[in-house]
Design an enzyme around this catalytic site. Sequence first.
Site, short mmCIF file in Angstrom:
data_model
loop_
_atom_site.label_atom_id
_atom_site.label_comp_id
_atom_site.label_asym_id
_atom_site.label_seq_id
_atom_site.Cartn_x
_atom_site.Cartn_y
_atom_site.Cartn_z
N HIS A 1 -58.53 28.08 11.18
CA HIS A 1 -59.48 27.72 10.11
C HIS A 1 -58.86 27.96 8.73
O HIS A 1 -59.07 29.03 8.15
CB HIS A 1 -60.76 28.54 10.25
CG HIS A 1 -61.59 28.17 11.44
ND1 HIS A 1 -62.48 27.13 11.41
CD2 HIS A 1 -61.63 28.69 12.68
CE1 HIS A 1 -63.06 27.03 12.61
NE2 HIS A 1 -62.56 27.96 13.39
N ARG B 1 -61.91 29.79 21.63
CA ARG B 1 -61.60 30.24 22.98
C ARG B 1 -60.60 29.30 23.64
O ARG B 1 -59.78 29.71 24.44
CB ARG B 1 -62.89 30.21 23.81
CG ARG B 1 -63.29 31.53 24.36
CD ARG B 1 -64.57 31.43 25.15
NE ARG B 1 -65.67 32.05 24.44
CZ ARG B 1 -65.77 33.35 24.20
NH1 ARG B 1 -64.84 34.18 24.63
NH2 ARG B 1 -66.80 33.84 23.54
N GLU C 1 -59.74 26.86 5.98
CA GLU C 1 -60.75 26.92 4.90
C GLU C 1 -61.03 28.34 4.44
O GLU C 1 -61.43 28.54 3.29
CB GLU C 1 -62.05 26.23 5.35
CG GLU C 1 -62.82 26.87 6.50
CD GLU C 1 -62.41 26.37 7.88
OE1 GLU C 1 -61.26 25.92 8.03
OE2 GLU C 1 -63.24 26.45 8.82
N CYS D 1 -59.78 23.28 13.90
CA CYS D 1 -60.14 23.94 15.15
C CYS D 1 -60.70 22.92 16.14
O CYS D 1 -59.93 22.18 16.73
CB CYS D 1 -61.11 25.10 14.88
SG CYS D 1 -61.05 26.32 16.18
N TYR E 1 -77.67 27.37 12.81
CA TYR E 1 -78.99 27.06 12.23
C TYR E 1 -79.68 28.32 11.74
O TYR E 1 -80.48 28.30 10.82
CB TYR E 1 -79.89 26.37 13.26
CG TYR E 1 -79.41 24.98 13.62
CD1 TYR E 1 -79.45 23.96 12.67
CD2 TYR E 1 -78.91 24.70 14.88
CE1 TYR E 1 -78.99 22.68 12.99
CE2 TYR E 1 -78.46 23.42 15.20
CZ TYR E 1 -78.50 22.42 14.25
OH TYR E 1 -78.06 21.16 14.56
N SER F 1 -85.50 35.30 -0.49
CA SER F 1 -84.07 35.28 -0.18
C SER F 1 -83.49 33.94 -0.65
O SER F 1 -84.21 33.10 -1.17
CB SER F 1 -83.85 35.48 1.32
OG SER F 1 -84.52 34.46 2.01
N1 GLN Z 1 -65.26 25.28 20.75
C1 GLN Z 1 -63.87 25.33 20.50
C2 GLN Z 1 -63.24 26.58 21.11
O1 GLN Z 1 -63.90 27.53 21.44
C3 GLN Z 1 -63.57 25.24 19.02
C4 GLN Z 1 -64.04 26.42 18.24
C5 GLN Z 1 -64.07 26.20 16.73
O2 GLN Z 1 -64.02 25.06 16.28
N2 GLN Z 1 -64.14 27.26 15.97
O3 GLN Z 1 -62.05 26.64 21.27
#
Ligand code: GLN
Length: 543
Positions: A506, A461, A508, A380, A54, A13
Amino acid sequence: MSKYIFVTGGVVSSVGKGIAAASIGKILKSRSISVTVQKLDPYLNVDPGTMSPYQHGEVFVTKDGAETDLDLGHYERFIGVELTQASNVTSGQVYSAVIAQERRGDFLGGTIQVVPHVTNEIKRRIREVAEISGAELVIVEVGGTVGDIEGQPFLEAIRQMRKDEGRDNVLYIHVTFLPYIAATNELKTKPTQHSVNELRRMGIQPDVILCRSDKEVSPGIKDKISLFCDVDREAVIPLVTSETIYEVPLLLEDAGLGELIVSRLGLKAERNELSEWRNLVAKLKTPKEMVTIGLVGKYVGLQDAYYSVREALCHAALAHDCEVKIEWLDSENLETGDDGVLKRVQGIIVPGGFGYRGIEGMVAAAKFAREKKIPYLGLCLGMQVMVIEFARQVFHSQDVNSTEFDAKTAYPVITLLPEQREVRQMGGTMRLGTYPCHLVPGTKTAKAYGSEVVYERHRHRFEFNNIFRRTLKEAGLIPSGLLLDGDLVEIMELEDHPWMIACQFHPEFKSRPDSPHPLFQHFIGAAKKTMVEGAQMKLSTVK
Ligand code: GLN
């Protein structure tokens, strides 16, 4: 009616099967053929959303909020399409659906088996993506390598597809690896032969073999593979490791793969148009000025965890005619108070993440960026960290935090919305997918985007706590992007700073090599102006 290309992998892979599938999509789309892509992942998780970076690398989020394999990121970036939930199917989803049907009594007392019940569900999902997209061609990549136990129902399903859809409507492409033996200075074909045998045992004879290798593939090697694997000589396509992944479509095109697919599948195609992509790759390969960006995260040992961030930085740098050099900085190492490494970078980026480990190092990086006026882009978690850091100095207290990290903090500047407090199940329950964001006129953010409303993808969240909005705004932390009804803060920027902007979403995921994301582009533009001793004016070739 759609036609199908199935891409399988053999030998090992991580040889770039996903990039190969994305590149095949690119060269066919360049002939004005409408294309969509699907990834079949044999693992039993319903989606990778709950998997550790990971184990799995980045979780790519589609516009409709599906948490998917990072290969979907390659497909979107190369082909320029926006995919949906239907483009990522896992064994977990397939088995859950079949078992739910069984519980409902849909099978009327029948014995439920892998063949035909599981394979029928897989085929239904393959056809569904064809229907939803209306694409002429569906490229389906099967995850893992041939011979994996979990992968067998998928191989059986795609075997049946040739019979179901007609011989001329299905093409099998097998991606293998030719190991190089230094002692004898040769590439070995035996693992490829074994892998093709394994595929044949499942009833699939490949039409095309893509041979990944780190060395040139000689005509003799091609002949050998053609003979032993019973594949036409022109269908043995070498794929030698290239300087940049964006070159792969050009290598495949120049090796004749585009023409071969069009003629084998009888597709109606126009002359291929790849000249813009060729220019882009030529530009990528030209040595140029370097911008050094420090990426402060806790999974930096495993760069796949930040795949889209790395690509978005590369696209943005290209737009500025420069090259980005990423310093991968482990946030835990910054917790000792030694910020020497940060002095060498021209911009700091804090990407997404979960859990408290490494957070204080990210806070230290945000403090460094604020005080030293280094450009900062928070993604985020990177926005939440920026808020925590800023609020700690406003309230003259270290007891400021997100309730994710300290449920009893005196100043919960980041917290859960009531609906998230009710959540009992972890999988698929975050704020996910595209939400509209209203940009506040006159802010640097609005200037960077150059529009009033933007649509960005979320996966988190926790949210900025509006109780602190006024105080922090008065102190200079400006909400510059708001959910359309204004209830949630989606972007924040710092006053009196050259460029410190962070977003709750996000960005990106929406960057493309030929259309970089505005926030990344403006961040790199600002970083370029940061003078750091020894970091500028260095020339190097791009990776
Ligand atoms: N841990 C944070 C949350 O749940 C940020 C999540 C993230 O960076 N995708 O809001």
